[in-house]
Design an enzyme around this catalytic site. Structure first.
Site, PDB file in Angstrom:
ATOM      1  CG  LEU A  85      -1.767  -1.062   1.014  1.00 45.58           C
ATOM      2  CD1 LEU A  85      -2.770  -1.037   2.233  1.00 45.58           C
ATOM      3  CD2 LEU A  85      -3.150  -1.526   0.125  1.00 45.58           C
ATOM      4  CB  CYS A  86       4.675   1.389  -0.220  1.00 44.64           C
ATOM      5  SG  CYS A  86       5.535   3.144   0.013  1.00 44.64           S
ATOM      6  CG  HIS A  87       0.593   7.108  -2.128  1.00 41.66           C
ATOM      7  ND1 HIS A  87       0.300   6.007  -1.018  1.00 41.66           N
ATOM      8  CD2 HIS A  87      -0.054   7.146  -2.635  1.00 41.66           C
ATOM      9  CE1 HIS A  87      -0.909   6.838  -0.664  1.00 41.66           C
ATOM     10  NE2 HIS A  87      -1.484   6.659  -1.264  1.00 41.66           N
ATOM     11  CG  MET A 121       6.604   3.275   4.068  1.00 41.42           C
ATOM     12  SD  MET A 121       6.658   2.017   6.018  1.00 41.42           S
ATOM     13  CE  MET A 121       7.345   0.376   5.492  1.00 41.42           C
ATOM     14  CD  GLU A 122       8.528   5.416   0.294  1.00 42.39           C
ATOM     15  OE1 GLU A 122       7.810   5.184  -0.661  1.00 42.39           O
ATOM     16  OE2 GLU A 122       8.628   5.893   1.500  1.00 42.39           O
ATOM     17  CG  ASP A 136      24.506 -12.158  -0.563  1.00 39.99           C
ATOM     18  OD1 ASP A 136      24.201 -13.339  -0.053  1.00 39.99           O
ATOM     19  OD2 ASP A 136      24.263 -11.541  -1.545  1.00 39.99           O
TER      20      ASP A 136
END
Length: 167
Positions: A85-87, A121-122, A136
């Site tokens: 739901l992130c724009h 969120m970014e 990794d």
């Protein structure tokens, strides 16, 4: 552009649920564009041998910190592909700092935009993908590497203005 009204919100007031309780993407088209930033942090816990290898340039796969930094930047730019739901927004700047410390690597990311919604969120995705990129790179040296403490520390811009953790 057609001016379609936003569906009614859920009675609970939760903005990402419609009136029936189904998940929805909030319409931000009427919000003002403003400069916005978000800073997030996290930590990758590592064994002492891996910390020494990072400090001495002895990671078999190469420059682990450089790879992690690029992974973080890529993650910030791809956030709407990962978080449903992130724009999608224009990411105008990303700073990723990785600091080798006793016990691991501290990761900090600041993401900037001028858009209608924030970049928390970014920033979180940036920290997580940088941390995963680092894991990794060092997993052969430290299969018990652990990502921990990922959180937003500060944000600016938008209707709510400035927010800082703990204030």
């Amino acid at each position: 552009m057609t001016d379609s009204p936003q569906p009614e919100a859920h009675p609970s007031g939760l903005t990402h649920l419609d009136e029936s309780g189904a998940a929805r993407m909030v319409d931000v088209s009427r919000k003002d564009v403003s400069a916005r930033t978000a800073t997030a942090t996290g930590r990758v816990l590592l064994n002492p041998e891996t910390v020494a290898a990072l400090r001495g340039g002895g990671v078999p796969k190469g420059d682990a910190l450089a790879v992690a930094r690029i992974a973080g930047i890529q993650g910030a730019k791809r956030t709407p592909d990962l978080v449903p739901l992130c724009h999608p927004i224009a990411v105008h700047g990303v700073d990723v700092d990785l600091t080798v410390a006793d016990g691991g690597v501290d990761v900090s990311a600041t993401v900037r935009t001028a858009d209608r919604t924030g970049v928390e969120m970014e920033a979180l995705t940036c920290v997580m993908t940088a941390a995963l990129g680092l894991v990794d790179m060092v997993k052969a040296l430290d299969p018990e590497a652990e990502v921990t403490g990922v959180r937003v520390e500060e944000k600016t811009g938008g209707k709510k203005g400035h927010w800082r953790r703990g204030e």
